[in-house]
Design a protein around this motif. Structure first.
Motif, PDB file in Angstrom:
ATOM      1  N   ALA A  29      -8.439  -2.754  -6.613  1.00 55.11           N
ATOM      2  CA  ALA A  29      -7.049  -3.613  -6.648  1.00 55.11           C
ATOM      3  C   ALA A  29      -6.444  -2.464  -7.330  1.00 55.11           C
ATOM      4  N   GLY A 218      -6.871  -9.541  -7.052  1.00 54.52           N
ATOM      5  CA  GLY A 218      -7.317  -8.613  -5.832  1.00 54.52           C
ATOM      6  C   GLY A 218      -8.432  -8.175  -5.401  1.00 54.52           C
ATOM      7  N   ALA A 219      -8.990  -7.288  -6.520  1.00 51.77           N
ATOM      8  CA  ALA A 219      -9.989  -6.307  -6.742  1.00 51.77           C
ATOM      9  C   ALA A 219     -11.577  -7.309  -6.101  1.00 51.77           C
TER      10      ALA A 219
END
Length: 228
Positions: A29, A218-219
Motif C-alpha cells: 500500500a 492498508g498492506a
C-alpha cells in the motif's frame, strides 16, 4: 491476493536437517510513514550491541555448517544475517537503503536470521530452493555493471524458471527480482535452523509484518510455514 507456495528440494534435508522457514506474501500500500523504517533499523542495531538474542551465535554457527555442507566457504561468502551483523558490530549501525529493505534488514539483524525480500512480479514461475546444476544464469552487479554468472554445481540456490534469484542459499540476491519500496507484490523468506527457537521465528515474522503495515497502512500479508 494470489498466494505463492515455494518448494524445497528434499535433498536439502541432508545439508541442513531441521530447516524451516516462513514465507510471507505482502500486497503493498502507499508508504505513509517512512520514518518507521530507519527507526526500526536503528533500534535493531542497538539491540545487537546491547541486548542480543541468546541463540544468535549458535544459529549463525549452524548456518556456517550448512554452507560448508554444500561446499561454500562461510568466511568468504557468509549467510546474509552474519554479513549484516558483522557490519553492525564493526560500525555500530547500518546506513538506510530503502524503507522496505531497511525493515527486513532490521529483522535479520535483530533475530540473527537470514531474511530475503523479493519483487514477486519479476518472478517467472514459483520460487524454489534447490541444488544447482551449474548452468542456471544469475544476474548480479560488478563495478556498477550487470553481469551474468553461474553457480557451482551442487550449490544451494533459490531460483525460478528463468534462473537463479539468490546464490549460496542466502548469500547474494540477484538484480532481476530485487525488492524495493516501489514493488506492489512483495515476497519475504525468513530462514531458520533448529538452533533458533521456533517461537522466535514466528515472532520475527510477526514483527516484519507489523512494521511493514506501520510503514504502509492498508498492506495485507499472508504468512506460511515451510519445512523439509
Amino acid at each position: 491476493m494470489s498466494l505463492v507456495t515455494p518448494s524445497i528440494d528434499p535433498r536439502l534435508t541432508g545439508i541442513a536437517p531441521g530447516f524451516r522457514a516462513l514465507s510471507i506474501l505482502v500486497e503493498a500500500a502507499p508508504i505513509l510513514h517512512p520514518d518507521v523504517a530507519p527507526a526500526a533499523l536503528a533500534k535493531a542495531c542497538q539491540q545487537v550491541l546491547n541486548d542480543d538474542v541468546p541463540w544468535a551465535d549458535a544459529h549463525l554457527a549452524a548456518w556456517d555448517d550448512a554452507f560448508k555442507a554444500f561446499g561454500a566457504k562461510p568466511k568468504r561468502t557468509p549467510c546474509s544475517a552474519a554479513a549484516l551483523r558483522k557490519r553492525v558490530l564493526k560500525e555500530g549501525s547500518l546506513p538506510s537503503l530503502d524503507p522496505v529493505v531497511d525493515i527486513y534488514n532490521a529483522i535479520s539483524i535483530r533475530y540473527a536470521i537470514p531474511v530475503g525480500g523479493e519483487n514477486l512480479a519479476a518472478y517467472c514461475g514459483t520460487p524454489r530452493l534447490t541444488l544447482a546444476d551449474g548452468n542456471e544464469p544469475f544476474d548480479t552487479l560488478k563495478e556498477g555493471q550487470t553481469v551474468v554468472e553461474y553457480p557451482d554445481a551442487g550449490e544451494v540456490i533459490w531460483r525460478d524458471d528463468a534462473g537463479v534469484t539468490c546464490r549460496r542459499w542466502n548469500w547474494r540476491q540477484g538484480v532481476r527480482t530485487r525488492l524495493d519500496s516501489q514493488a506492489q507484490t512483495m515476497w519475504f523468506i525468513l530462514e531458520s535452523l533448529p538452533a533458533m527457537p521456533f517461537p522466535a521465528l514466528e515472532e520475527a515474522g510477526d514483527e516484519l509484518v507489523r512494521n511493514l503495515q506501520k510503514l504502509m497502512p492498508g498492506a495485507t500479508a499472508h504468512i506460511q510455514r515451510l519445512e523439509r
